[in-house]
Design a protein around this motif. Structure first.
Motif, PDB file in Angstrom:
ATOM      1  N   THR A  63       0.810  -1.214   0.000  1.00  0.00           N
ATOM      2  CA  THR A  63       0.000   0.000   0.000  1.00  0.00           C
ATOM      3  C   THR A  63       0.849   1.271   0.000  1.00  0.00           C
ATOM      4  O   THR A  63       0.490   2.252  -0.632  1.00  0.00           O
ATOM      5  N   ALA A 117      -3.360   1.494   6.322  1.00  0.00           N
ATOM      6  CA  ALA A 117      -3.340   0.164   5.714  1.00  0.00           C
ATOM      7  C   ALA A 117      -4.039  -0.861   6.609  1.00  0.00           C
ATOM      8  O   ALA A 117      -4.859  -1.662   6.129  1.00  0.00           O
ATOM      9  N   ARG A 166      -7.476  -2.930   5.883  1.00  0.00           N
ATOM     10  CA  ARG A 166      -7.451  -4.389   5.930  1.00  0.00           C
ATOM     11  C   ARG A 166      -8.587  -4.894   6.814  1.00  0.00           C
ATOM     12  O   ARG A 166      -9.331  -5.807   6.462  1.00  0.00           O
ATOM     13  N   TYR A 192      -0.633   5.777  -2.465  1.00  0.00           N
ATOM     14  CA  TYR A 192      -2.066   5.550  -2.649  1.00  0.00           C
ATOM     15  C   TYR A 192      -2.942   6.807  -2.629  1.00  0.00           C
ATOM     16  O   TYR A 192      -4.144   6.720  -2.800  1.00  0.00           O
ATOM     17  N   LEU A 196      -6.987   2.731  -2.844  1.00  0.00           N
ATOM     18  CA  LEU A 196      -6.336   1.871  -1.855  1.00  0.00           C
ATOM     19  C   LEU A 196      -7.058   0.546  -1.617  1.00  0.00           C
ATOM     20  O   LEU A 196      -6.451  -0.516  -1.591  1.00  0.00           O
ATOM     21  N   LEU A 225      -6.025  -3.542  -2.238  1.00  0.00           N
ATOM     22  CA  LEU A 225      -6.006  -4.607  -1.245  1.00  0.00           C
ATOM     23  C   LEU A 225      -6.958  -5.741  -1.618  1.00  0.00           C
ATOM     24  O   LEU A 225      -7.242  -6.621  -0.800  1.00  0.00           O
TER      25      LEU A 225
END
Length: 433
Positions: free
Chosen positions: A55, A86, A90, A270, A298, A302
């Motif tokens: 990221t 990040a 997640r 990002y 972003l 992911l």
RNA sequence: GUGGCUGUAGCUCAGUUGGCAGAGCAUCGGGUUGUGGUCCCGAGGGUCGCGGGUUCGAGCCCCGUCAGCCACCCCA
């Protein structure tokens, strides 16, 4: 003394005198976050190394030289978080938050870690407040987040902060802009500083951020020349440009003062569209107090569905450094100090414990002489002294002395709590509000 | 990661050409075993960041190392 151990380089201990201000600042921030409808998300302090590497961008300084990367006993490749976003994203994906509601307002607070050479305001473990508004691409979301950003600082007593703002567009237009800069600056490469020549290769936008006099002269020259020096916002596509205009209009409508800085670039790959920062001169070279921006790509990066987002990080250590320099100090609650004699010590212990259900109470634990206790009471700054004298105790009373005026009155033991309550009322709210 | 400055008591700092480690504040005790903050007297507290070297002798000079700070890089 030469202690056998010291805190690892770039880390520090916060002693009670420090944590008082920290807890105050945290409490104030929390109130503002709640008023904006943000909920707390706590994610782990370490994640898979790969999450951060992907990221932040392989070429970013964070990934290249600042990450605390380690292997655990199960040979997992992990890293202490260098930032919040990040991990928060997640977690957002892992728990399917996108399917539960369209927009989420999330904040986090805690330590983050970056390996770098420490100096004042730069630590290897430092604290951030992070906020993310996920799920909205509307300019209003940017305005909301920047407004929260400013209100947090204002809640700490910062005034007249200048938010620097820019649009960094989409990665594609950013790359195009970089290429353009590279072409324009190539003929001047000889005159640029070593740093800027390197930036020209790796991240041409950064050249605009240079501190070198010579570089600035080159840029000024170029700006005057026929070719001119294009600005990032001149190369934005129509949608990005419209977004930019609406964000600026929204900020004005909301009464949030900002200053456009065409040289503002954010460090991580990002970011898209809006980018913003706040600085404080008193911090010297480490002047960045906080910053943020939009990161529409972003979540896709992911492996999630296309989901826009905008957020920021505030560096608590630096903000508090400024507050300390300004002498900001939360008020201390007034305390009661109980002084006893040999013959009344046992009785006083029970009294102290009972009073502590309600009031901040200090009392000697070393069975020191009466005089020593009085001396200590004076130094402690306790507002009220409860003196448990032998004769009075036999009559069911204690002496209550106001340390500010020196006046003393006799109070029945079973009326003591009521009396203290009357004298100390309103204290509890002072620290937090 | 690069360049530079600095490490002496809990804190802020003196320490002479290399010759017995100091001050202020803070702490503790006493003057004052039933009334504090002021004042007076006294005490404790240091392997001089750590390791090595030079020297009869190192806080001081040299090398290394650790840490802090300043400016970069970058960022919060």
């Amino acid at each position: 003394m030469a202690p056998r151990h010291q805190a690892p380089r770039g880390t520090r201990d916060l002693l009670p005198a420090d944590t008082r201000l920290w807890r105050w600042a945290e409490a104030r921030a929390l109130q503002v976050l709640e008023r904006y409808g943000f909920g707390e998300l706590r994610s782990p302090m370490f994640e898979e190394y790969e999450l951060f590497a992907r990221t932040a961008g392989e070429s970013s300084d964070v990934v290249q030289k600042e990450m605390y990367r380690f292997q655990d006993l199960g040979e997992r490749d992990l890293a202490l978080r260098p930032e919040f976003t990040a991990g928060v994203m997640r977690a957002y994906l892992e728990h399917g938050l996108g399917g539960r509601a369209r927009v989420h307002r999330l904040w986090s607070m805690g330590p983050v870690f970056r390996y770098g050479r420490p100096q004042k305001g730069r630590y290897r473990q430092f604290s951030q407040i992070n906020a993310e508004l996920v799920g909205s691409a509307a300019p209003g979301a940017d305005v909301e987040v920047i407004s929260l950003f400013v209100d947090l600082y204002e809640a700490w007593g910062f005034r007249d902060l200048t938010v620097l703002i820019n649009s960094v567009g989409q990665p594609a237009s950013r790359r195009a802009y970089g290429e353009r800069l590279r072409e324009l600056l190539a003929p001047f490469a000889e005159r640029l500083s070593e740093d800027s020549r390197r930036r020209l290769e790796q991240n041409p936008l950064r050249v605009l951020d240079t501190k070198s006099e010579g570089d600035l002269a080159v840029l000024a020259e170029l700006r005057e020349s026929g070719a001119g020096l294009p600005r990032m916002i001149d190369l934005l596509d129509t949608d990005d440009r419209a977004h930019w205009d609406q964000v600026l209009a929204g900020l004005e409508a909301a009464g949030v003062a900002v200053e456009i800085d065409h040289g503002l670039v954010r460090g991580l790959d990002y970011y898209t569209r809006t980018a913003f920062e706040v600085h404080d001169r008193s911090l010297g070279a480490q002047s960045a107090l906080g910053g943020g921006g939009r990161y529409d790509g972003l979540i896709e990066m992911l492996g999630g569905p296309p989901t826009p987002g905008v957020g920021f990080a505030i560096g608590l250590d630096r903000a508090l450094l400024v507050l300390e320099e300004r002498g900001t100090a939360p008020p201390l609650a007034d305390t009661v100090c109980v002084v006893a004699m040999d013959s009344t010590r046992a009785a006083a212990q029970a009294l102290v414990r009972r009073l502590r259900r309600e009031f901040p109470v200090e009392a000697d634990v070393e069975a020191r002489a009466f005089g020593a206790q009085m001396k200590a009471a004076g130094k402690s700054g306790a507002r009220l002294l409860v003196i448990v004298g032998e004769d009075e105790w036999k009559q069911g009373v204690v002496a209550l002395k106001d340390s500010r005026t020196g006046t003393q009155q006799s109070v029945a033991v079973d009326r003591l709590a009521d009396t203290l309550r009357g004298l100390l009322s309103g204290q509890e709210t002072q620290g937090g509000a």
